[in-house]
Motif scaffolding. Structure first.
Motif, mmCIF file in Angstrom:
data_model
loop_
_atom_site.group_PDB
_atom_site.id
_atom_site.type_symbol
_atom_site.label_atom_id
_atom_site.label_comp_id
_atom_site.label_asym_id
_atom_site.label_seq_id
_atom_site.Cartn_x
_atom_site.Cartn_y
_atom_site.Cartn_z
ATOM 1 N N LYS A 46 0.836 -1.168 -0.018
ATOM 2 C CA LYS A 46 0.022 -0.084 -0.087
ATOM 3 C C LYS A 46 0.761 1.291 -0.016
ATOM 4 O O LYS A 46 0.618 2.118 -0.711
ATOM 5 N N HIS A 47 1.876 1.273 0.867
ATOM 6 C CA HIS A 47 2.939 2.428 0.997
ATOM 7 C C HIS A 47 3.689 2.285 -0.484
ATOM 8 O O HIS A 47 3.625 3.753 -0.978
ATOM 9 N N SER A 48 4.370 1.343 -0.906
ATOM 10 C CA SER A 48 5.146 1.762 -2.083
ATOM 11 C C SER A 48 4.127 1.629 -3.384
ATOM 12 O O SER A 48 4.802 1.956 -4.457
ATOM 13 N N ARG A 49 2.871 1.174 -3.385
ATOM 14 C CA ARG A 49 2.211 0.791 -4.639
ATOM 15 C C ARG A 49 3.055 -0.216 -5.535
ATOM 16 O O ARG A 49 2.845 -0.021 -6.767
ATOM 17 N N ASN A 50 3.586 -1.012 -4.979
ATOM 18 C CA ASN A 50 4.350 -2.192 -5.817
ATOM 19 C C ASN A 50 4.147 -3.572 -4.834
ATOM 20 O O ASN A 50 3.882 -3.339 -3.847
ATOM 21 N N TYR A 51 4.281 -4.696 -5.647
ATOM 22 C CA TYR A 51 4.389 -5.816 -5.003
ATOM 23 C C TYR A 51 5.693 -5.694 -3.955
ATOM 24 O O TYR A 51 6.682 -5.295 -4.433
ATOM 25 N N CYS A 52 5.405 -6.292 -2.984
ATOM 26 C CA CYS A 52 6.674 -6.348 -1.967
ATOM 27 C C CYS A 52 6.966 -7.835 -1.598
ATOM 28 O O CYS A 52 5.930 -8.817 -1.430
ATOM 29 N N VAL A 53 8.080 -8.197 -1.347
ATOM 30 C CA VAL A 53 8.554 -9.345 -0.429
ATOM 31 C C VAL A 53 9.073 -9.255 0.695
ATOM 32 O O VAL A 53 9.835 -8.149 1.028
ATOM 33 N N THR A 54 9.043 -10.079 1.531
ATOM 34 C CA THR A 54 9.701 -10.081 3.117
ATOM 35 C C THR A 54 11.093 -10.448 2.845
ATOM 36 O O THR A 54 11.681 -11.521 2.420
ATOM 37 N N ALA A 55 12.037 -9.502 3.229
ATOM 38 C CA ALA A 55 13.465 -9.623 3.271
ATOM 39 C C ALA A 55 13.860 -10.364 4.519
ATOM 40 O O ALA A 55 14.807 -11.219 4.721
ATOM 41 N N SER A 56 13.198 -9.840 5.832
ATOM 42 C CA SER A 56 13.657 -10.271 7.054
ATOM 43 C C SER A 56 12.501 -10.060 7.876
ATOM 44 O O SER A 56 11.805 -9.014 7.870
ATOM 45 N N VAL A 57 12.784 -10.945 9.054
ATOM 46 C CA VAL A 57 11.739 -10.829 10.166
ATOM 47 C C VAL A 57 12.634 -10.409 11.555
ATOM 48 O O VAL A 57 13.513 -11.412 11.768
ATOM 49 N N VAL A 113 10.605 -5.396 0.642
ATOM 50 C CA VAL A 113 11.499 -4.758 -0.369
ATOM 51 C C VAL A 113 10.367 -4.923 -1.550
ATOM 52 O O VAL A 113 9.649 -5.747 -1.884
ATOM 53 N N ALA A 114 10.309 -3.571 -2.286
ATOM 54 C CA ALA A 114 9.449 -3.372 -3.377
ATOM 55 C C ALA A 114 10.162 -3.917 -4.655
ATOM 56 O O ALA A 114 11.214 -3.700 -4.801
ATOM 57 N N LYS A 115 9.319 -4.417 -5.378
ATOM 58 C CA LYS A 115 9.508 -5.202 -6.638
ATOM 59 C C LYS A 115 8.860 -4.680 -7.730
ATOM 60 O O LYS A 115 7.655 -4.416 -7.549
ATOM 61 N N ASP A 116 9.409 -4.472 -8.926
ATOM 62 C CA ASP A 116 8.571 -3.974 -10.436
ATOM 63 C C ASP A 116 8.184 -5.233 -10.545
ATOM 64 O O ASP A 116 8.343 -6.602 -10.349
ATOM 65 N N GLU A 117 7.469 -5.224 -11.852
ATOM 66 C CA GLU A 117 6.834 -6.476 -12.630
ATOM 67 C C GLU A 117 7.991 -7.386 -12.908
ATOM 68 O O GLU A 117 7.614 -8.661 -13.092
ATOM 69 N N SER A 118 9.355 -7.171 -13.294
ATOM 70 C CA SER A 118 10.074 -8.097 -13.492
ATOM 71 C C SER A 118 10.864 -8.639 -12.414
ATOM 72 O O SER A 118 11.768 -9.330 -12.629
ATOM 73 N N GLY A 119 10.644 -8.256 -11.223
ATOM 74 C CA GLY A 119 11.184 -8.768 -10.127
ATOM 75 C C GLY A 119 12.351 -7.796 -9.693
ATOM 76 O O GLY A 119 13.350 -8.316 -8.604
ATOM 77 N N LYS A 120 12.650 -6.626 -10.174
ATOM 78 C CA LYS A 120 13.836 -5.914 -9.631
ATOM 79 C C LYS A 120 13.130 -4.915 -8.628
ATOM 80 O O LYS A 120 12.076 -4.485 -8.584
ATOM 81 N N ASN A 121 14.245 -4.661 -7.729
ATOM 82 C CA ASN A 121 14.067 -3.671 -6.689
ATOM 83 C C ASN A 121 13.847 -2.283 -7.181
ATOM 84 O O ASN A 121 14.274 -1.931 -8.186
ATOM 85 N N VAL A 122 12.683 -1.566 -6.740
ATOM 86 C CA VAL A 122 12.192 -0.367 -6.928
ATOM 87 C C VAL A 122 12.292 0.623 -5.934
ATOM 88 O O VAL A 122 11.949 0.368 -4.790
ATOM 89 N N SER A 123 12.325 1.974 -6.208
ATOM 90 C CA SER A 123 12.393 2.986 -4.998
ATOM 91 C C SER A 123 10.885 2.954 -4.502
ATOM 92 O O SER A 123 10.011 2.914 -5.153
ATOM 93 N N VAL A 124 11.123 3.320 -3.092
ATOM 94 C CA VAL A 124 9.518 3.480 -2.424
ATOM 95 C C VAL A 124 9.583 5.015 -1.902
ATOM 96 O O VAL A 124 10.578 5.621 -1.764
ATOM 97 N N PRO A 125 8.439 5.465 -2.003
ATOM 98 C CA PRO A 125 8.225 6.817 -1.286
ATOM 99 C C PRO A 125 8.986 6.939 0.294
ATOM 100 O O PRO A 125 8.934 6.054 0.903
#
Length: 179
Positions: A46-57, A113-125
């Motif tokens: 919701k914050h990034s407006r991108n698909y996100c993955v869990t990097a760590s807990v 971590v926010a990801k684009d459609e190709s799975g690359k990291n993208v900047s977040v607000p």
């Protein structure tokens, strides 16, 4: 671009069913972790407006057991933003429906971590820090990252000095048998 944490805050409440319980009749920790991961994803996305993955807990301590029939409420908020990552703070509470008694069950921090459609990291607000609590949470996230980096470096195999740890380990429930 910058956003307020309140713009992406997420809260969910779910009834705990017998199918969520472990052998002792308490709600299975794995079920709660799954819910925590889902709400961290929702908040970060919701914050990034991108698909996100869990990097760590960072640290999940189960403080109080959750009973079948209780309502569990999970609250998530972005506490920190890096270039492509966010730290989402989570709080889990249970409530006995009949008595209304609430228990704090755990708090945790998910790095997403926010990801684009190709799975690359993208900047977040970035995050707009508009009160003392938001500044404290942001600063605490930075401190936690520093502690994790220091911990990783201290025990890196190339940096580890066994002699600094042997005497202490001998006081623990372990037996050292070096060849």
């Amino acid at each position: 671009m910058f956003k307020h944490a309140k713009e992406s805050r997420v809260t969910i409440t779910e009834l705990m069913l017998p199918s969520h319980s472990n052998f002792s009749g308490k709600i299975h920790g794995g079920h709660i972790l799954n819910l925590m991961d889902q709400i961290a994803f929702a908040c970060a996305s919701k914050h990034s407006r991108n698909y996100c993955v869990t990097a760590s807990v960072n640290k999940v301590d189960f403080l109080n057991p959750i009973e079948v029939g209780e309502l569990v409420t999970l609250k998530a908020s972005v506490n920190y933003t890096g270039r492509t990552s966010m730290v989402v703070g989570l709080r889990v509470e249970s409530e006995n429906i009949q008595t209304g008694k609430k228990k704090h069950c755990n708090s945790s921090y998910f790095t997403m971590v926010a990801k684009d459609e190709s799975g690359k990291n993208v900047s977040v607000p970035g995050l707009i820090l508009d009160n003392e609590q938001s500044i404290r949470r942001f600063a605490r996230s930075i401190a936690r990252q520093e502690q994790a980096r220091k911990r990783s470096n201290n025990f890196k195999s190339s940096e580890f000095k066994i002699e600094e740890h042997l005497e202490f380990i001998k006081t623990q429930n372990a037996k050292i048998e070096l060849g």
